[in-house]
Scaffold this motif. Structure first.
Motif, short mmCIF file in Angstrom:
data_model
loop_
_atom_site.label_atom_id
_atom_site.label_comp_id
_atom_site.label_asym_id
_atom_site.label_seq_id
_atom_site.Cartn_x
_atom_site.Cartn_y
_atom_site.Cartn_z
N LYS A 28 0.72 -1.04 -0.02
CA LYS A 28 0.48 -0.26 0.08
C LYS A 28 0.96 1.56 -0.10
O LYS A 28 1.85 1.19 0.46
CB LYS A 28 -1.20 0.47 1.20
N LYS A 29 0.23 2.58 -0.11
CA LYS A 29 1.88 3.84 -0.82
C LYS A 29 0.67 4.75 0.60
O LYS A 29 -0.51 4.30 1.37
CB LYS A 29 0.68 3.94 -1.70
N VAL A 30 1.94 4.95 1.07
CA VAL A 30 1.76 6.01 2.60
C VAL A 30 2.40 7.41 2.00
O VAL A 30 3.56 7.07 1.18
CB VAL A 30 2.24 5.49 3.91
N THR A 31 2.64 8.11 2.97
CA THR A 31 3.49 9.55 2.23
C THR A 31 3.51 9.83 4.14
O THR A 31 3.27 9.55 4.61
CB THR A 31 3.01 10.88 1.61
N ILE A 32 5.34 9.62 3.94
CA ILE A 32 5.75 9.85 4.47
C ILE A 32 6.52 10.90 4.27
O ILE A 32 7.67 10.95 4.08
CB ILE A 32 6.77 8.69 5.22
N THR A 33 6.77 11.75 6.09
CA THR A 33 7.59 12.98 5.94
C THR A 33 9.21 13.11 7.29
O THR A 33 8.27 12.47 7.79
CB THR A 33 7.12 14.43 6.01
N GLY A 34 10.08 13.17 6.55
CA GLY A 34 11.01 12.37 7.59
C GLY A 34 12.38 13.56 7.01
O GLY A 34 12.23 14.06 5.91
N THR A 35 13.83 12.83 7.61
CA THR A 35 15.17 13.61 7.02
C THR A 35 15.45 12.25 5.73
O THR A 35 15.27 11.23 6.61
CB THR A 35 15.77 13.62 8.61
N LEU A 36 15.96 12.79 5.01
CA LEU A 36 16.49 11.66 3.94
C LEU A 36 18.55 11.26 4.89
O LEU A 36 18.83 12.21 4.89
CB LEU A 36 16.18 11.76 2.76
N SER A 37 18.60 9.92 5.34
CA SER A 37 19.61 10.06 5.24
C SER A 37 19.96 8.49 5.02
O SER A 37 18.85 7.77 4.87
CB SER A 37 20.47 10.07 6.69
N GLU A 38 20.83 7.91 5.43
CA GLU A 38 21.15 6.45 5.81
C GLU A 38 20.45 5.85 6.47
O GLU A 38 20.47 6.34 8.00
CB GLU A 38 22.89 6.00 6.10
N TYR A 39 20.12 4.76 6.50
CA TYR A 39 19.60 3.66 7.72
C TYR A 39 19.69 2.69 6.77
O TYR A 39 18.73 1.91 6.21
CB TYR A 39 18.15 4.40 7.31
N PHE A 40 20.01 1.34 7.67
CA PHE A 40 20.35 0.12 7.35
C PHE A 40 21.72 0.29 5.75
O PHE A 40 20.58 -0.81 5.39
CB PHE A 40 19.16 -0.50 7.09
N THR A 41 22.09 1.52 5.97
CA THR A 41 23.05 0.96 4.72
C THR A 41 22.75 1.20 3.51
O THR A 41 22.71 1.13 2.48
CB THR A 41 23.77 -0.19 4.80
N HIS A 42 20.95 1.56 3.46
CA HIS A 42 20.65 2.23 2.62
C HIS A 42 20.02 3.60 2.66
O HIS A 42 20.13 4.31 3.95
CB HIS A 42 19.40 1.33 2.10
N LEU A 43 19.59 4.55 1.39
CA LEU A 43 18.66 5.07 1.29
C LEU A 43 17.49 5.43 1.95
O LEU A 43 16.72 4.95 1.68
CB LEU A 43 19.46 6.61 -0.08
N GLY A 44 17.46 6.25 3.58
CA GLY A 44 15.78 5.95 3.95
C GLY A 44 15.39 7.66 4.90
O GLY A 44 16.47 8.53 4.72
N LEU A 45 14.21 6.78 5.35
CA LEU A 45 14.06 8.30 5.99
C LEU A 45 13.81 7.57 7.74
O LEU A 45 13.58 7.02 8.41
CB LEU A 45 12.34 8.96 5.73
N LYS A 46 14.55 9.32 8.31
CA LYS A 46 14.72 8.69 9.44
C LYS A 46 13.69 10.28 10.57
O LYS A 46 13.48 11.20 9.30
CB LYS A 46 16.57 9.00 9.49
N ASP A 47 13.66 10.23 11.79
CA ASP A 47 13.11 11.69 12.29
C ASP A 47 12.08 11.78 11.43
O ASP A 47 11.42 12.76 10.87
CB ASP A 47 13.79 12.39 12.42
#
Length: 68
Positions: A28-47
């Protein structure tokens, strides 16, 4: 091919948006707002500061950090 973006879901909203507690959300699709940074050695969203469901998904709502 699937588009995947790793996202760290805050513990207090995992019951609503986390796949472990809500496996029906997979794909399913969700919209997420956060900080783009490394997460589990991949680019991901944190905070994560906001999450919203996209489309008709009864039972899943939204989260918005009032401090953001």
């Amino acid at each position: 091919m699937y588009a995947v973006l790793y996202a760290r879901i805050p513990s207090f909203i995992r019951s609503e948006f986390g796949l472990k507690s809500n496996p029906s959300l997979k794909g399913k699709k969700v919209t997420i707002t956060g900080t783009l940074s490394e997460y589990f050695t991949h680019l991901g969203l944190k905070d994560v500061s906001a999450m919203d469901s996209v489309g008709d998904r009864t039972g899943v709502g939204s989260y918005h950090d009032s401090a953001s």
